[in-house]
Design a protein around this motif. Structure first.
Motif, PDB file in Angstrom:
ATOM      1  N   SER A  21       0.828  -1.205   0.000  1.00 54.60           N
ATOM      2  CA  SER A  21       0.000   0.000   0.000  1.00 54.60           C
ATOM      3  C   SER A  21       0.860   1.251   0.000  1.00 54.60           C
ATOM      4  O   SER A  21       1.865   1.332   0.689  1.00 54.60           O
ATOM      5  N   GLU A  22       0.433   2.204  -0.770  1.00 52.74           N
ATOM      6  CA  GLU A  22       1.062   3.519  -0.789  1.00 52.74           C
ATOM      7  C   GLU A  22      -0.019   4.544  -0.545  1.00 52.74           C
ATOM      8  O   GLU A  22      -1.146   4.397  -1.005  1.00 52.74           O
ATOM      9  N   ARG A  23       0.360   5.583   0.134  1.00 56.48           N
ATOM     10  CA  ARG A  23      -0.597   6.648   0.420  1.00 56.48           C
ATOM     11  C   ARG A  23      -0.046   7.973  -0.076  1.00 56.48           C
ATOM     12  O   ARG A  23       1.117   8.270   0.121  1.00 56.48           O
ATOM     13  N   ALA A  24      -0.907   8.749  -0.670  1.00 51.32           N
ATOM     14  CA  ALA A  24      -0.573  10.118  -1.052  1.00 51.32           C
ATOM     15  C   ALA A  24      -1.432  11.028  -0.188  1.00 51.32           C
ATOM     16  O   ALA A  24      -2.637  10.814  -0.067  1.00 51.32           O
ATOM     17  N   VAL A  25      -0.821  12.019   0.439  1.00 51.45           N
ATOM     18  CA  VAL A  25      -1.530  12.902   1.374  1.00 51.45           C
ATOM     19  C   VAL A  25      -1.530  14.319   0.819  1.00 51.45           C
ATOM     20  O   VAL A  25      -0.477  14.844   0.464  1.00 51.45           O
ATOM     21  N   VAL A  37      -6.400  11.698   2.001  1.00 50.48           N
ATOM     22  CA  VAL A  37      -5.435  10.597   1.929  1.00 50.48           C
ATOM     23  C   VAL A  37      -5.925   9.627   0.864  1.00 50.48           C
ATOM     24  O   VAL A  37      -7.015   9.073   0.977  1.00 50.48           O
ATOM     25  N   VAL A  38      -5.112   9.446  -0.184  1.00 52.13           N
ATOM     26  CA  VAL A  38      -5.464   8.563  -1.291  1.00 52.13           C
ATOM     27  C   VAL A  38      -4.611   7.303  -1.173  1.00 52.13           C
ATOM     28  O   VAL A  38      -3.398   7.386  -1.022  1.00 52.13           O
ATOM     29  N   LEU A  39      -5.248   6.139  -1.231  1.00 54.99           N
ATOM     30  CA  LEU A  39      -4.565   4.858  -1.074  1.00 54.99           C
ATOM     31  C   LEU A  39      -4.423   4.175  -2.426  1.00 54.99           C
ATOM     32  O   LEU A  39      -5.377   4.101  -3.191  1.00 54.99           O
ATOM     33  N   TYR A  40      -3.197   3.692  -2.691  1.00 53.33           N
ATOM     34  CA  TYR A  40      -2.913   2.929  -3.905  1.00 53.33           C
ATOM     35  C   TYR A  40      -2.355   1.574  -3.507  1.00 53.33           C
ATOM     36  O   TYR A  40      -1.660   1.458  -2.509  1.00 53.33           O
ATOM     37  N   GLU A  41      -2.676   0.569  -4.273  1.00 57.28           N
ATOM     38  CA  GLU A  41      -2.051  -0.740  -4.135  1.00 57.28           C
ATOM     39  C   GLU A  41      -1.306  -0.976  -5.434  1.00 57.28           C
ATOM     40  O   GLU A  41      -1.910  -1.252  -6.463  1.00 57.28           O
ATOM     41  N   PHE A  50     -10.563  11.068   4.511  1.00 53.65           N
ATOM     42  CA  PHE A  50     -10.189  12.390   4.982  1.00 53.65           C
ATOM     43  C   PHE A  50      -9.648  12.266   6.392  1.00 53.65           C
ATOM     44  O   PHE A  50     -10.196  11.524   7.213  1.00 53.65           O
ATOM     45  N   ARG A  51      -8.577  12.984   6.689  1.00 51.44           N
ATOM     46  CA  ARG A  51      -7.992  13.021   8.036  1.00 51.44           C
ATOM     47  C   ARG A  51      -8.120  14.447   8.551  1.00 51.44           C
ATOM     48  O   ARG A  51      -7.682  15.388   7.917  1.00 51.44           O
ATOM     49  N   VAL A  52      -8.727  14.591   9.717  1.00 55.09           N
ATOM     50  CA  VAL A  52      -8.891  15.902  10.332  1.00 55.09           C
ATOM     51  C   VAL A  52      -7.888  16.002  11.480  1.00 55.09           C
ATOM     52  O   VAL A  52      -7.887  15.195  12.392  1.00 55.09           O
TER      53      VAL A  52
END
Length: 54
Positions: A21-25, A37-41, A50-52
């Motif tokens: 997993s990779e995350r782009a914030v 936060v976008v998750l890629y596999e 969304f992170r608050v």
């Protein structure tokens, strides 16, 4: 976000998850306390959240 106390993962499972997993914030321009936060596999889109930060 809540932890699921019924699920326990091994070190090997954790290592596999972290490498797959990779995350782009991305902070939102109109609310710097909220991040997208976008998750890629691999190369494939897998979801978002969304992170608050309060």
């Amino acid at each position: 976000m809540e932890a699921n106390a019924n699920v326990i993962i091994s070190r090997e499972q954790l290592a596999q998850f972290l490498t797959i997993s990779e995350r782009a914030v991305y902070p939102l321009a109109f609310d710097r306390q909220t991040w997208l936060v976008v998750l890629y596999e691999g190369e494939e889109y897998a979801g978002y959240q969304f992170r608050v930060q309060r």
